[in-house]
Motif scaffolding. Structure first.
Motif, PDB file in Angstrom:
ATOM      1  N   GLU A   1      88.610 146.499 -36.623  1.00 18.24           N
ATOM      2  CA  GLU A   1      89.382 146.703 -37.861  1.00 18.24           C
ATOM      3  C   GLU A   1      90.880 146.899 -37.594  1.00 18.24           C
ATOM      4  O   GLU A   1      91.683 146.744 -38.496  1.00 18.24           O
ATOM      5  CB  GLU A   1      88.883 147.936 -38.627  1.00 18.24           C
ATOM      6  CG  GLU A   1      87.416 147.935 -38.978  1.00 18.24           C
ATOM      7  CD  GLU A   1      86.538 148.378 -37.821  1.00 18.24           C
ATOM      8  OE1 GLU A   1      85.390 147.891 -37.770  1.00 18.24           O
ATOM      9  OE2 GLU A   1      86.979 149.169 -36.969  1.00 18.24           O
ATOM     10  N   GLU A   2      91.222 147.257 -36.366  1.00 16.49           N
ATOM     11  CA  GLU A   2      92.607 147.618 -36.051  1.00 16.49           C
ATOM     12  C   GLU A   2      93.309 146.630 -35.122  1.00 16.49           C
ATOM     13  O   GLU A   2      94.473 146.323 -35.300  1.00 16.49           O
ATOM     14  CB  GLU A   2      92.653 149.010 -35.380  1.00 16.49           C
ATOM     15  CG  GLU A   2      92.137 150.138 -36.241  1.00 16.49           C
ATOM     16  CD  GLU A   2      93.172 150.696 -37.188  1.00 16.49           C
ATOM     17  OE1 GLU A   2      94.376 150.531 -36.940  1.00 16.49           O
ATOM     18  OE2 GLU A   2      92.762 151.299 -38.197  1.00 16.49           O
ATOM     19  N   VAL A   3      92.594 146.178 -34.084  1.00 17.41           N
ATOM     20  CA  VAL A   3      93.220 145.463 -32.969  1.00 17.41           C
ATOM     21  C   VAL A   3      92.572 144.098 -32.799  1.00 17.41           C
ATOM     22  O   VAL A   3      91.360 143.992 -32.670  1.00 17.41           O
ATOM     23  CB  VAL A   3      93.063 146.273 -31.657  1.00 17.41           C
ATOM     24  CG1 VAL A   3      93.756 145.571 -30.501  1.00 17.41           C
ATOM     25  CG2 VAL A   3      93.580 147.698 -31.827  1.00 17.41           C
ATOM     26  N   GLN A   4      93.419 143.041 -32.752  1.00 11.09           N
ATOM     27  CA  GLN A   4      92.851 141.718 -32.524  1.00 11.09           C
ATOM     28  C   GLN A   4      93.035 141.218 -31.102  1.00 11.09           C
ATOM     29  O   GLN A   4      92.291 140.341 -30.654  1.00 11.09           O
ATOM     30  CB  GLN A   4      93.385 140.695 -33.531  1.00 11.09           C
ATOM     31  CG  GLN A   4      94.875 140.491 -33.565  1.00 11.09           C
ATOM     32  CD  GLN A   4      95.266 139.435 -34.586  1.00 11.09           C
ATOM     33  OE1 GLN A   4      94.878 138.266 -34.454  1.00 11.09           O
ATOM     34  NE2 GLN A   4      96.006 139.818 -35.594  1.00 11.09           N
ATOM     35  N   ALA A   5      94.010 141.770 -30.354  1.00  9.19           N
ATOM     36  CA  ALA A   5      94.233 141.335 -28.974  1.00  9.19           C
ATOM     37  C   ALA A   5      95.069 142.383 -28.241  1.00  9.19           C
ATOM     38  O   ALA A   5      95.751 143.195 -28.870  1.00  9.19           O
ATOM     39  CB  ALA A   5      94.963 139.986 -28.955  1.00  9.19           C
ATOM     40  N   VAL A   6      94.985 142.341 -26.905  1.00 11.24           N
ATOM     41  CA  VAL A   6      95.818 143.181 -26.052  1.00 11.24           C
ATOM     42  C   VAL A   6      96.326 142.323 -24.900  1.00 11.24           C
ATOM     43  O   VAL A   6      95.717 141.301 -24.558  1.00 11.24           O
ATOM     44  CB  VAL A   6      95.055 144.404 -25.489  1.00 11.24           C
ATOM     45  CG1 VAL A   6      94.697 145.389 -26.586  1.00 11.24           C
ATOM     46  CG2 VAL A   6      93.838 143.993 -24.699  1.00 11.24           C
ATOM     47  N   LYS A   7      97.444 142.751 -24.330  1.00 12.66           N
ATOM     48  CA  LYS A   7      97.963 142.085 -23.125  1.00 12.66           C
ATOM     49  C   LYS A   7      99.006 142.995 -22.484  1.00 12.66           C
ATOM     50  O   LYS A   7      99.499 143.943 -23.107  1.00 12.66           O
ATOM     51  CB  LYS A   7      98.560 140.719 -23.461  1.00 12.66           C
ATOM     52  CG  LYS A   7      99.832 140.752 -24.305  1.00 12.66           C
ATOM     53  CD  LYS A   7     100.330 139.348 -24.552  1.00 12.66           C
ATOM     54  CE  LYS A   7     101.594 139.328 -25.393  1.00 12.66           C
ATOM     55  NZ  LYS A   7     102.109 137.953 -25.560  1.00 12.66           N
ATOM     56  N   TRP A   8      99.319 142.691 -21.237  1.00 10.92           N
ATOM     57  CA  TRP A   8     100.394 143.375 -20.536  1.00 10.92           C
ATOM     58  C   TRP A   8     101.692 142.611 -20.803  1.00 10.92           C
ATOM     59  O   TRP A   8     101.688 141.378 -20.825  1.00 10.92           O
ATOM     60  CB  TRP A   8     100.119 143.417 -19.037  1.00 10.92           C
ATOM     61  CG  TRP A   8      98.965 144.285 -18.658  1.00 10.92           C
ATOM     62  CD1 TRP A   8      97.716 143.872 -18.273  1.00 10.92           C
ATOM     63  CD2 TRP A   8      98.942 145.716 -18.633  1.00 10.92           C
ATOM     64  NE1 TRP A   8      96.919 144.966 -18.008  1.00 10.92           N
ATOM     65  CE2 TRP A   8      97.650 146.110 -18.212  1.00 10.92           C
ATOM     66  CE3 TRP A   8      99.876 146.708 -18.917  1.00 10.92           C
ATOM     67  CZ2 TRP A   8      97.286 147.453 -18.078  1.00 10.92           C
ATOM     68  CZ3 TRP A   8      99.512 148.036 -18.780  1.00 10.92           C
ATOM     69  CH2 TRP A   8      98.235 148.402 -18.368  1.00 10.92           C
TER      70      TRP A   8
END
Length: 172
Positions: free
Chosen positions: A127-134
């Motif tokens: 519901e909050e986050v669609q992707a992460v990365k450095w």
């Protein structure tokens, strides 16, 4: 419906509460937290907000953030938000925020953490986050310029990168 505690200008609890999204009366404030996790390469873990978010949909942001709810301390909030959004379970029992930024309606505590994290080990809250990365500081600056990152001041982002290696940052 999230209920949050309200504070006076000195950050003392007033005993009053408000529903998230309500306009706060003059002289009352709420608490927000942000977490910035940095790896040994000097990059910050950033998240892309979901397209359904009311504020800044689809934009990239620092590692984690959120509002406290009734009865929570800043440390309670940072623990809950980091676990909910990314599946990271850390104790903040003896940790203070590295800095607090005052904004029109509240107090925003920033916690800085140095830790190498395998992105595949994270559990993203759908519901909050669609992707992460450095991302490096220069990459975040470019994203601010192109409008894909929340509009932080570059000088503030620079400060976060500068103080990440201070002894009072959490090293895991």
């Amino acid at each position: 419906m999230e209920i949050r505690d309200l504070y006076d200008v000195n950050r003392l609890p007033t005993g009053l509460t408000a529903v998230r999204g309500e306009i706060l009366p003059d002289g009352l404030y709420h608490m927000v937290i942000h977490v910035c996790i940095f790896n040994s390469e000097g990059e910050m873990l950033i998240q892309q907000r979901q397209s359904t978010k009311v504020g800044f949909p689809d934009m990239w942001d620092v590692t984690c953030g959120g509002c406290s709810v009734t009865g929570e301390t800043s440390r309670d909030t940072v623990h809950r938000e980091l676990k909910e959004e990314l599946g990271i379970d850390l104790s903040f029992a003896d940790i203070r925020p590295n800095l607090t930024v005052n904004f029109d309606n509240g107090f925003d505590d920033f916690y800085l953490i140095n830790h190498d994290i395998d992105l595949a080990s994270l559990t993203l809250q759908a519901e909050e986050v669609q992707a992460v990365k450095w991302a490096s500081m220069d990459e975040i600056f470019a994203m601010i310029d192109d409008g894909s990152f929340i509009p932080f001041f570059k000088s503030f982002v620079h400060l976060l990168f500068d103080i990440r290696s201070k002894p009072d940052c959490l090293n895991m």
